[in-house]
Design an enzyme around this catalytic site. Structure first.
Site, mmCIF file in Angstrom:
data_model
loop_
_atom_site.group_PDB
_atom_site.id
_atom_site.type_symbol
_atom_site.label_atom_id
_atom_site.label_comp_id
_atom_site.label_asym_id
_atom_site.label_seq_id
_atom_site.Cartn_x
_atom_site.Cartn_y
_atom_site.Cartn_z
ATOM 1 N N TYR A 51 0.687 -1.252 0.216
ATOM 2 C CA TYR A 51 -0.144 0.351 -0.205
ATOM 3 C C TYR A 51 0.870 1.139 -0.233
ATOM 4 O O TYR A 51 1.933 1.474 1.013
ATOM 5 C CB TYR A 51 -1.081 -0.250 1.176
ATOM 6 C CG TYR A 51 -1.775 -1.541 1.505
ATOM 7 C CD1 TYR A 51 -2.063 -1.562 0.076
ATOM 8 C CD2 TYR A 51 -2.322 -0.983 2.939
ATOM 9 C CE1 TYR A 51 -2.463 -3.136 0.234
ATOM 10 C CE2 TYR A 51 -3.845 -2.790 2.733
ATOM 11 C CZ TYR A 51 -3.518 -3.438 1.434
ATOM 12 O OH TYR A 51 -4.530 -4.399 1.853
ATOM 13 N N HIS A 121 -0.171 -12.192 2.226
ATOM 14 C CA HIS A 121 -1.186 -11.549 1.401
ATOM 15 C C HIS A 121 -1.995 -12.410 0.375
ATOM 16 O O HIS A 121 -3.335 -12.401 -0.056
ATOM 17 C CB HIS A 121 -0.483 -10.314 1.084
ATOM 18 C CG HIS A 121 -1.388 -8.985 0.726
ATOM 19 N ND1 HIS A 121 -0.882 -7.845 0.484
ATOM 20 C CD2 HIS A 121 -2.634 -9.451 0.403
ATOM 21 C CE1 HIS A 121 -2.519 -6.959 0.941
ATOM 22 N NE2 HIS A 121 -3.296 -8.386 0.185
ATOM 23 N N SER A 151 -4.179 -14.103 4.235
ATOM 24 C CA SER A 151 -4.900 -13.697 3.510
ATOM 25 C C SER A 151 -5.162 -14.081 1.925
ATOM 26 O O SER A 151 -4.183 -14.290 1.188
ATOM 27 C CB SER A 151 -4.796 -12.074 3.959
ATOM 28 O OG SER A 151 -5.297 -11.385 2.922
ATOM 29 N N LEU A 209 -17.637 -2.737 3.738
ATOM 30 C CA LEU A 209 -18.587 -2.152 3.524
ATOM 31 C C LEU A 209 -18.636 -2.226 1.756
ATOM 32 O O LEU A 209 -19.284 -1.110 1.283
ATOM 33 C CB LEU A 209 -17.619 -0.496 4.284
ATOM 34 C CG LEU A 209 -18.297 0.311 5.114
ATOM 35 C CD1 LEU A 209 -17.507 1.394 5.245
ATOM 36 C CD2 LEU A 209 -19.785 -0.860 5.809
#
Length: 314
Positions: A51, A121, A151, A209
């Site tokens: 990121y 990841h 993940s 979300l």
């Protein structure tokens, strides 16, 4: 407080996503978001070494750097930081040498002695899983990482990781980070949750979300001129998806809560979930995230949301 899997990591049941830091939130705004989150009682922060390499002018590690500078500036107590390896442009994949080098780089950026929760990841088909498991085990034994997690792994690969770790006497993963929310449930609930239940792992879902769709902001499939994530969210504004928003709105109003808070509360209350991940690009967005941690939904409300969201699965 909530405990992550079999670890001793005590967290509040919401994780602040750091994917926006250094991307849609600059350093000062990121500090304001982190301040609001911590002041509101949050103590669990999620980031990754990659990121936000995708943003123009970035090279990766920007989020970790900002979080590290905030930690050094504020010196908050009892904050748990999770980060991930395999997507930084300089450290792609999960070979042993790469995992070690990436972890050391993340530690420097974060300014911490040990990474609380370290995720693989993405699965790396080019590296034997035994090598990756051993690399993570070495990081734990050397004190660079406290706990291991995975993940975006399939259920079969998680089981294989666990079998290899058990055979080697290495630390087992304590958490799984899947894509999971009200409009993306089926595979996680049928495949990942059973593995988590069997081995005592906690889920820490991302896209909680649905890229902003579950805030109620997107009521049309036209996202022209909106934010960088808007196109993905707008695609969910189908009749079935909007029906989910309508029920979230109705239930939220009964609790004086927002649509976003209600969606996060639903996810928080699902089996094996320890903490949904949600991000905020502005400090004023944090209040809804914080509110979700204490919002209790009734069995009937959970059932209603479960039923309407079943119709929205893609």
């Amino acid at each position: 407080m909530t405990r992550i899997g079999r670890s001793d990591l005590d967290i509040r049941p919401l994780s602040l996503g750091g994917n926006v830091f250094g991307w849609t939130a600059d350093r000062d705004t990121s500090f304001a978001v982190l301040d609001a989150f911590h002041t509101g009682g949050g103590n669990f922060i999620d980031t990754a070494d990659g990121y936000s390499a995708w943003a123009p002018g970035n090279s990766g590690g920007e989020s970790e750097t900002i979080i590290g500078e905030w930690l050094a500036s504020r010196r908050p107590e009892n904050v748990v930081v999770a980060t991930k390896v395999s997507t930084h442009p300089d450290f792609r994949g999960l070979s042993a040498s790469n995992v070690r080098a990436a972890a050391e780089a993340s530690l420097r950026r974060l300014g911490v002695d040990a990474i609380d929760l370290y995720y693989a990841h993405f699965d790396d088909p080019d590296t034997p899983l035994e090598e990756t498991v051993g690399a993570f085990a070495d990081l734990v034994s050397d004190g660079l990482v406290r706990y291991v997690a995975v993940s975006n792994y399939t259920a079969d690969r998680i089981r294989e990781w666990i079998s290899l770790a058990q055979a080697a006497g290495a630390d087992l993963p304590v958490a799984i980070q899947p894509h999971y929310n009200l409009v993306h449930r089926t595979q996680v609930e049928s495949e990942i949750v059973p593995v988590a239940e069997e081995f005592g792992l906690s889920l820490v879902p991302y896209y909680a979300l649905a890229s902003g769709f579950l805030t109620g902001k997107y009521r049309t499939t036209d996202a022209a001129g909106e934010s960088p994530r808007a196109s993905g969210a707008a695609k969910l504004a189908t009749p079935a998806g909007l029906a989910v928003i309508d029920v979230l709105d109705e239930i939220g109003r009964a609790h004086d809560a927002s649509i976003a808070s209600t969606a996060l509360a639903w996810l928080r209350l699902q089996p094996t979930v320890a903490a949904p991940i949600a991000s905020a690009s502005r400090p004023e967005q944090v209040a809804d995230l914080i509110a979700s941690m204490s919002l209790e939904l009734s069995a009937d409300e959970l059932a209603r949301l479960g039923a309407v969201s079943a119709e929205a699965q893609g």
